[in-house]
Design an enzyme around this catalytic site. Structure first.
Site, short mmCIF file in Angstrom:
data_model
loop_
_atom_site.label_atom_id
_atom_site.label_comp_id
_atom_site.label_asym_id
_atom_site.label_seq_id
_atom_site.Cartn_x
_atom_site.Cartn_y
_atom_site.Cartn_z
N GLU A 160 13.82 2.67 -6.57
CA GLU A 160 14.53 3.65 -5.74
C GLU A 160 14.05 5.07 -6.05
OE1 GLU A 160 18.58 2.88 -4.79
OE2 GLU A 160 18.25 0.72 -4.80
N GLY A 215 13.84 -5.65 -37.11
CA GLY A 215 13.09 -6.83 -36.63
C GLY A 215 13.94 -7.72 -35.74
N GLY A 258 0.79 -1.23 0.00
CA GLY A 258 0.00 0.00 0.00
C GLY A 258 0.82 1.28 0.00
N ARG A 295 20.81 6.18 -5.11
CA ARG A 295 20.41 6.55 -6.47
C ARG A 295 21.61 6.65 -7.40
NH1 ARG A 295 15.96 10.18 -3.67
NH2 ARG A 295 14.35 8.58 -3.69
N GLN A 339 15.61 -0.05 -32.33
CA GLN A 339 15.11 0.44 -33.63
C GLN A 339 16.16 0.20 -34.73
OE1 GLN A 339 12.06 1.57 -33.82
NE2 GLN A 339 12.03 2.27 -35.92
#
Ligand SMILES: Cc1cc2nc3c(=O)[nH]c(=O)nc-3n(C[C@H](O)[C@H](O)[C@H](O)COP(=O)(O)OP(=O)(O)OC[C@H]3O[C@@H](n4cnc5c(N)ncnc54)[C@H](O)[C@@H]3O)c2cc1C
Length: 388
Positions: free
Chosen positions: A372, A349, A139, A253, A345
């Site tokens: 984070e 494919g 939560g 970080r 890209q």
């Protein structure tokens, strides 16, 4: 399909000392020789590479930031950032296993632990035990201050109840730094931190997440049901847990930004190699200006991300450290996401095939703007610094 892609920008050291360059070169060799073999299979099989991680432990790479007095490598933060980048370039799953242990488990124990706690636990972590960090709950994610897990004093012990979600290294770590509420009515000031051993009575590990990427890393919930830890496992001051969590994230970080640099570098290297190999309209696609411009953009944003991340590492602990770490995290992770998009890209494919490494990187890179602290939360942190 493995493309032999040399690093196209490896000659540029961006302000590293000779010692740091040496570390980078040694780790690059180690990563290519010991971590790269089997990386695609481990991803396909969602298999945690315990053997590879054990080798990193033997090299002292799980306790880079632990001072030598507690058995650690006592590295500076920039060296740590360089180490994470090199590992991420080859295997982002191993990089996150390593950065979580160093940054969100070892670091807060070094920064806030009592002398007794440090002497008891850090040597094990320095010797190769893995660590984890339990802040997020089902939560409460971005709004971490709303966490509901409780810790109640009972004689000499603390008894924890609640659930932690998305915990990296849950199932393989020996210790977790866990945030829990010790004062129900005190909001963020009612949160405290604890070191919870994986074998603490009442702690169980939930079902591992089936993830889009980083499939060779372990992520699972921690379930705390009357989980009992000793009173001396409380970390730092009572009621200071939220502040400690924020300080830890300010530091960690940098590790996420470093992961982004490694993935970005590899995405660029693969794109350069593929563009020179693939022929369309009678020439290698690298001869088409549209492709050249993509490569130029990827290289430029990588250079900017690297300089910013290294600058943030040097500023760590100073007045601009937290803001710079958030700036590095948001910039480097978004740049790496764009780079993987463009590299795929360029692969056309084939980039959409499991046979090509870029397809794994494209999945692995996605989480960097999320964990984070999401990009949105980084922008909030940065603007709070500016508007203070
Ligand atoms: C692979 C993986 C590993 C992880 N490892 C750990 C771990 O080891 N330990 C740990 O504690 N956690 C861990 N996490 C959890 C991670 O840190 C959270 O997922 C992250 O903080 C975001 O929380 P959330 O997923 O609940 O998203 P939410 O907070 O629900 O956010 C959903 C969206 O709403 C946006 N949002 C929320 N609030 C605001 C706002 N005020 N303003 C603007 N936008 C907002 C968010 O940016 C996001 O885009 C991990 C997650 C993943 C995916």
């Amino acid at each position: 399909m493995t493309i032999a892609a040399e690093s196209v920008t490896e000659g540029i050291s961006f302000g590293l000392t000779e010692e740091q360059e040496l570390l980078r070169d040694e780790l690059r060799r180690f990563a290519e020789e010991r971590i790269a073999p089997g990386v695609a299979e481990r991803d396909r099989e969602h298999r945690f590479p315990a053997d590879v991680v054990a080798e990193l432990g033997e090299l002292g790479l799980l306790g880079t930031l632990i001072p030598e007095a507690y058995g650690g490598a006592g590295m500076d933060v920039l060296s740590y950032v360089v180490a994470v980048e090199e590992i991420a370039r080859v295997c982002p799953s191993v990089a996150v296993t390593l950065s979580v242990t160093n940054s969100v488990c070892c670091w807060p124990i070094v920064a806030f632990g009592s002398e007794e706690l440090k002497r008891r636990i850090l040597p094990e972590l320095a010797g190769g035990a893995l660590g984890g960090f339990g802040l997020t709950e089902p939560g409460s994610g971005s709004d971490a201050g709303a966490l509901a897990t409780s810790a109640v004093r009972d004689g000499d012990s603390w008894v924890l109840n609640g659930e932690k979600a998305w915990i990296t290294n849950a199932g393989v770590a020996k210790y977790f730094v866990v945030m829990a509420r010790t004062e129900p009515e005190a909001g963020k000031r009612g949160i405290s931190a604890f070191v919870v051993p994986a074998d603490a009575p009442g702690l169980t590990i939930g079902k591992s997440e089936e993830k889009l990427g980083l499939r060779a890393s372990v992520t699972a919930p921690l379930i705390l049901e009357d989980c009992r830890v000793g009173g001396d496992n409380q970390l730092g001051e009572l009621g200071n847990g939220f502040k400690m969590a924020l300080a830890t994230l300010d530091h960690s970080r940098l590790g996420i930004a470093a992961q982004a640099l490694g993935v970005h570098q590899r995405a660029l290297d693969l794109a350069v190699a593929y563009a020179q190999e693939r022929v369309q309209f009678g020439v290698p696609i690298a001869r088409h200006q549209a492709i050249q411009f993509k490569l130029a953009e990827m290289a430029t944003s990588l250079a900017a991300a690297r300089v910013l991340t290294r600058c943030a590492a040097l500023a760590e602990g100073g007045p601009d450290g937290g803001r710079l770490a958030s700036e590095a995290k948001v910039f480097a992770s978004e740049a790496a996401n764009r780079a993987c998009y463009e590299s795929l890209q360029i692969h056309g494919g084939n980039g959409f095939s499991d046979e090509y490494e870029i397809s794994r990187l494209y999945r692995d890179v996605r989480v960097l703007t999320i964990y984070e602290g999401t990009s949105e939360m980084q922008r909030l942190v940065i603007s709070r610094h500016l508007l203070r």
